[in-house]
Design an enzyme around this catalytic site. Sequence first.
Site, PDB file in Angstrom:
ATOM      1  N   LYS A  65      -5.019  11.466  -6.499  1.00  0.00           N
ATOM      2  CA  LYS A  65      -5.538  11.122  -5.172  1.00  0.00           C
ATOM      3  C   LYS A  65      -6.230  12.357  -4.625  1.00  0.00           C
ATOM      4  O   LYS A  65      -5.820  13.494  -4.906  1.00  0.00           O
ATOM      5  CB  LYS A  65      -4.371  10.727  -4.251  1.00  0.00           C
ATOM      6  CG  LYS A  65      -4.751   9.752  -3.169  1.00  0.00           C
ATOM      7  CD  LYS A  65      -4.741   8.307  -3.674  1.00  0.00           C
ATOM      8  CE  LYS A  65      -5.124   7.330  -2.587  1.00  0.00           C
ATOM      9  NZ  LYS A  65      -4.991   5.937  -2.977  1.00  0.00           N
ATOM     10  N   GLY A  90      -2.348  -9.598   9.273  1.00  0.00           N
ATOM     11  CA  GLY A  90      -3.552  -8.855   8.901  1.00  0.00           C
ATOM     12  C   GLY A  90      -4.519  -9.760   8.169  1.00  0.00           C
ATOM     13  O   GLY A  90      -4.245 -10.209   7.058  1.00  0.00           O
ATOM     14  N   GLY A 106      -7.817  -9.117   7.325  1.00  0.00           N
ATOM     15  CA  GLY A 106      -9.016  -8.359   6.942  1.00  0.00           C
ATOM     16  C   GLY A 106      -9.552  -8.855   5.617  1.00  0.00           C
ATOM     17  O   GLY A 106      -9.419 -10.029   5.261  1.00  0.00           O
ATOM     18  N   VAL A 161      -8.577  -8.482   2.526  1.00  0.00           N
ATOM     19  CA  VAL A 161      -7.610  -9.086   1.605  1.00  0.00           C
ATOM     20  C   VAL A 161      -6.927 -10.290   2.254  1.00  0.00           C
ATOM     21  O   VAL A 161      -6.847 -11.373   1.657  1.00  0.00           O
ATOM     22  CB  VAL A 161      -6.543  -8.053   1.163  1.00  0.00           C
ATOM     23  CG1 VAL A 161      -5.525  -8.709   0.240  1.00  0.00           C
ATOM     24  CG2 VAL A 161      -7.188  -6.852   0.471  1.00  0.00           C
TER      25      VAL A 161
HETATM   26  P1  NAD Z   1      -8.806  -4.375   6.316  1.00  0.00           P
HETATM   27  O1  NAD Z   1      -8.969  -3.145   7.124  1.00  0.00           O
HETATM   28  O2  NAD Z   1     -10.000  -5.149   5.914  1.00  0.00           O
HETATM   29  O3  NAD Z   1      -7.795  -5.388   7.047  1.00  0.00           O
HETATM   30  C1  NAD Z   1      -6.642  -5.005   7.703  1.00  0.00           C
HETATM   31  C2  NAD Z   1      -6.438  -5.995   8.825  1.00  0.00           C
HETATM   32  O4  NAD Z   1      -5.176  -5.744   9.441  1.00  0.00           O
HETATM   33  C3  NAD Z   1      -7.482  -5.881   9.920  1.00  0.00           C
HETATM   34  O5  NAD Z   1      -8.003  -7.173  10.201  1.00  0.00           O
HETATM   35  C4  NAD Z   1      -6.711  -5.312  11.114  1.00  0.00           C
HETATM   36  O6  NAD Z   1      -7.225  -5.746  12.351  1.00  0.00           O
HETATM   37  C5  NAD Z   1      -5.329  -5.864  10.845  1.00  0.00           C
HETATM   38  N1  NAD Z   1      -4.261  -5.149  11.514  1.00  0.00           N
HETATM   39  C6  NAD Z   1      -4.145  -3.829  11.726  1.00  0.00           C
HETATM   40  N2  NAD Z   1      -3.020  -3.561  12.423  1.00  0.00           N
HETATM   41  C7  NAD Z   1      -2.402  -4.742  12.617  1.00  0.00           C
HETATM   42  C8  NAD Z   1      -1.206  -5.124  13.282  1.00  0.00           C
HETATM   43  N3  NAD Z   1      -0.406  -4.237  13.875  1.00  0.00           N
HETATM   44  N4  NAD Z   1      -0.879  -6.441  13.314  1.00  0.00           N
HETATM   45  C9  NAD Z   1      -1.677  -7.353  12.734  1.00  0.00           C
HETATM   46  N5  NAD Z   1      -2.832  -7.048  12.101  1.00  0.00           N
HETATM   47  C10 NAD Z   1      -3.187  -5.761  12.043  1.00  0.00           C
HETATM   48  O7  NAD Z   1      -7.972  -3.914   5.025  1.00  0.00           O
HETATM   49  P2  NAD Z   1      -7.839  -4.678   3.650  1.00  0.00           P
HETATM   50  O8  NAD Z   1      -8.820  -4.116   2.701  1.00  0.00           O
HETATM   51  O9  NAD Z   1      -7.789  -6.134   3.905  1.00  0.00           O
HETATM   52  O10 NAD Z   1      -6.403  -4.161   3.179  1.00  0.00           O
HETATM   53  C11 NAD Z   1      -5.218  -4.673   3.782  1.00  0.00           C
HETATM   54  C12 NAD Z   1      -4.023  -3.895   3.278  1.00  0.00           C
HETATM   55  O11 NAD Z   1      -3.942  -3.998   1.853  1.00  0.00           O
HETATM   56  C13 NAD Z   1      -4.065  -2.396   3.582  1.00  0.00           C
HETATM   57  O12 NAD Z   1      -2.745  -1.935   3.790  1.00  0.00           O
HETATM   58  C14 NAD Z   1      -4.607  -1.806   2.308  1.00  0.00           C
HETATM   59  O13 NAD Z   1      -4.188  -0.459   2.126  1.00  0.00           O
HETATM   60  C15 NAD Z   1      -3.964  -2.703   1.263  1.00  0.00           C
HETATM   61  N6  NAD Z   1      -4.707  -2.766   0.012  1.00  0.00           N
HETATM   62  C16 NAD Z   1      -6.007  -3.170   0.027  1.00  0.00           C
HETATM   63  C17 NAD Z   1      -6.693  -3.244  -1.177  1.00  0.00           C
HETATM   64  C18 NAD Z   1      -8.128  -3.720  -1.221  1.00  0.00           C
HETATM   65  O14 NAD Z   1      -8.617  -4.042  -2.304  1.00  0.00           O
HETATM   66  N7  NAD Z   1      -8.822  -3.772  -0.081  1.00  0.00           N
HETATM   67  C19 NAD Z   1      -6.064  -2.899  -2.380  1.00  0.00           C
HETATM   68  C20 NAD Z   1      -4.715  -2.520  -2.350  1.00  0.00           C
HETATM   69  C21 NAD Z   1      -4.053  -2.452  -1.141  1.00  0.00           C
END
Ligand code: NAD
Length: 348
Positions: free
Chosen positions: A78, A175, A177, A179
């Site tokens: 990392k 959440g 977002g 994913v």
């Molecule tokens: P993203 O930023 O697109 O979505 C995160 C969502 O969570 C956002 O819509 C945000 O508004 C919401 N959120 C934040 N705080 C919140 C709360 N207190 N209550 C409810 N909702 C809340 O991120 P993502 O890419 O969708 O990733 C989501 C999670 O999965 C993260 O923890 C990320 O580290 C993990 N992750 C993502 C990937 C990937 O491919 N994107 C891979 C592995 C792990």
Amino acid sequence: MFQSIEEAGVNDLHFKYDEASGLKAIVAIHSTRRGPALGGCRIIPYASTDEAVTDAIRLAKGMSYKAALAGLDLGGGKSVIMEPSEPYDREKLFKAFGGFIEELGGRYITAMDSGSRVSDMDTIATQTRHVSCTSISGNPAPSTALGVYKGILATLKANKNLGNSLKGMAVAVQGLGNVGFALCQLLHSDGARLLVTDIDEKKIEQCVADFGATAVSSNEIYSVPCDIFSPCGLGGVLDPDHISQLQCSAIAGSANNQLLTPECGQQLFDRDIMYAPDYLINSGGLIFVAMNHMKQGQVEIDRRIDAIEDTLLQVFRHQQQRKAPSSLIADHMAEVLLYGDEHRRLSA
Ligand code: NAD
């Protein structure tokens, strides 16, 4: 500093300061035993160098475990960039960072993480080929969502309190977002009943309109009765208080570092709530990134994402046999893959 390196079993730690761009970066390589270390580049304002080093070490170790359980021939690493407090030239900073990665000669492959963007990866790519997540690689989120979906199917198979189909099953998604929304889409098409929350009202409204989901407030999501709780927002949400509120049979979501402390894994086990270890169930994104970097096609990506289901079933089987939390079982399985029989003997 050597104490934290030793405790995390990190192989090497590299520092770079570049006066012209203001770059202050650290690369932590946990292991290259299974292949080059792959892991994202986080750029956030750190309060101190110690805080940045601790973050890099902790995250690098997690990547080794994730890659091992995903069956990838990769190690874990990392990088962190201490974001300058004064205005800075982003392109210059990431060019200097790309030069730093090139100096490491391929022992570490960088990718996107908190604070970094696809355009930053493109800038890094002007200096080194040891970078993924560029604009030609595509978005890993759909693959992460697919992996979580496969993990949910494994959870259904392993948990006798749940039915054997998603039809009518209540899944609470925290959440919505990249994913979370893609996951809702997959669950909805299998007939699951969705209970959703986000801090962004528009995302909730979209899920209600598209998938007939029920909106739940940010606080209610922990205590809402459901079959599966799927944390797809922030890390650290499985803390003692939230765990005591849960009214679900299983937890399966994409968020990284869901357990606030390792003891929270034991707390879930004591409450008989089945927990799909985060770094295993969310490894679809890493698989996508790694396979793209290795110029493998979609068939190979899908095959490896499918395998998440089997690995998770294996974790749950061991959990039943050994009467131990799934988080510990997954760590142990990753450690055997990383360190081989030597570890199996020591921890027997
Ligand atoms: P993203 O930023 O697109 O979505 C995160 C969502 O969570 C956002 O819509 C945000 O508004 C919401 N959120 C934040 N705080 C919140 C709360 N207190 N209550 C409810 N909702 C809340 O991120 P993502 O890419 O969708 O990733 C989501 C999670 O999965 C993260 O923890 C990320 O580290 C993990 N992750 C993502 C990937 C990937 O491919 N994107 C891979 C592995 C792990």
